[in-house]
Design an enzyme around this catalytic site. Sequence first.
Site, short mmCIF file in Angstrom:
data_model
loop_
_atom_site.label_atom_id
_atom_site.label_comp_id
_atom_site.label_asym_id
_atom_site.label_seq_id
_atom_site.Cartn_x
_atom_site.Cartn_y
_atom_site.Cartn_z
CG ASP A 53 18.56 -0.51 -9.23
OD1 ASP A 53 17.44 0.03 -9.20
OD2 ASP A 53 18.72 -1.73 -8.94
CG ASP A 103 24.91 -5.91 -3.16
OD1 ASP A 103 23.84 -5.76 -2.52
OD2 ASP A 103 25.45 -7.01 -3.34
CG LEU A 104 20.63 -1.16 -1.37
CD1 LEU A 104 19.11 -1.28 -1.39
CD2 LEU A 104 21.05 0.21 -0.85
N GLY A 141 15.22 1.58 -3.11
CA GLY A 141 15.91 0.31 -3.37
C GLY A 141 15.44 -0.76 -2.41
CB SER A 197 9.34 -3.66 -4.59
OG SER A 197 9.38 -4.20 -5.88
CB SER A 256 4.72 -1.10 1.62
OG SER A 256 3.68 -1.80 0.98
CG ASN A 257 -0.49 -1.16 0.48
OD1 ASN A 257 -1.12 -2.20 0.60
ND2 ASN A 257 0.30 -0.94 -0.58
CE1 TYR A 298 8.18 -4.60 -0.30
CE2 TYR A 298 5.81 -4.36 0.09
CZ TYR A 298 7.01 -3.86 -0.39
OH TYR A 298 7.04 -2.62 -0.97
CE LYS A 341 9.62 -1.81 1.50
NZ LYS A 341 10.73 -0.96 1.06
C1 15L Z 1 3.80 -2.43 -2.72
O1 15L Z 1 4.31 -2.06 -1.67
C2 15L Z 1 4.58 -3.14 -3.76
O2 15L Z 1 5.92 -2.73 -3.80
C3 15L Z 1 3.97 -3.06 -5.12
O3 15L Z 1 4.57 -4.10 -5.89
C4 15L Z 1 2.43 -3.17 -5.14
O4 15L Z 1 2.07 -4.47 -4.96
C5 15L Z 1 1.80 -2.27 -4.09
O5 15L Z 1 2.44 -2.35 -2.85
C6 15L Z 1 0.31 -2.57 -3.89
O6 15L Z 1 -0.09 -2.89 -2.78
O7 15L Z 1 -0.44 -2.46 -4.85
#
Ligand code: 15L
Length: 275
Positions: free
Chosen positions: A42, A60-61, A81, A84, A120-121, A145, A149
Amino acid sequence: MTPSSADAPMLDTLLLTGAAGTIGKMLREPLGRLCRRLILSDRHPLGLSLAAHEEDHPCDLTDRVAVQRLLEGVDAVVHMGACSVEAPFEQMARANLDGVFHLYEAARLAGTRRVVFASSNHVTGCYPQGHLLDPSDPARPDGYYGVTKLFGEGMAQLYWYRYGVESVCLRIGTCLPEPPDRRALSTWLSPRDLFSLVEASITTPGVGCLVTYAISRNPARWYTEAGWAQLGYQPQDSAEPWRSQVGDVVFPEGSLMARLQGGSFLGIGPFDPPG
Ligand code: 15L
């Protein structure tokens, strides 16, 4: 069948980035059972007592050379990492754009076999709630965000089709010990199912570049199971038993948060320019 830790071939070195984050903390212990050596990373030292097979390599990325050093000798990466949550673009870009580029480029140079990428969704968060989505449907990010992704998924494709680095991109839903609200009846991923999906994503041979939604066996889900059979993922948990508890935890009626899949992220932004 989901391969169990007992049958899975033992990896030599596995790297977990974002080890101090919510999901990183959930994965630390079970990932340790899959490899001889687990590198936890991390931004800051973890400050934890480490088991014999664990090492703490803060990184550090956004530092390309440091990421290159981090990947040396690594067979597979679980890349959690990232920034988010939804945030101003400038804040997001360093870890989620530069950092992902650094990670894939370092993986190519190190001969790392596979990346499990925490997508992520929110890549498709602007679709209406209730709409059943397949990973092959066009993206509709719900914020910066989600856009980052989607960029990560693009990097995964580039590094597979051009350089042979395999990836499983997990479009993770809501990964918490319990579903927090009504939306999560569709998006919840239990910690147990998270691990089984991540384990399958590391150990299933010949995945190439695969994108799949990472949720539990929720009857109210908004996503197809595409990719699950190839990975042998059979989720065990369902959000449904929480329905009466969370049914009233909803976003204001008529708001974008209540209408579209991305939920609360649709209530964040736009942002003022920095400075
Ligand atoms: C994500 O991708 C996030 O990182 C997390 O914080 C949540 O918000 C999650 O999705 C979500 O949609 O519940």
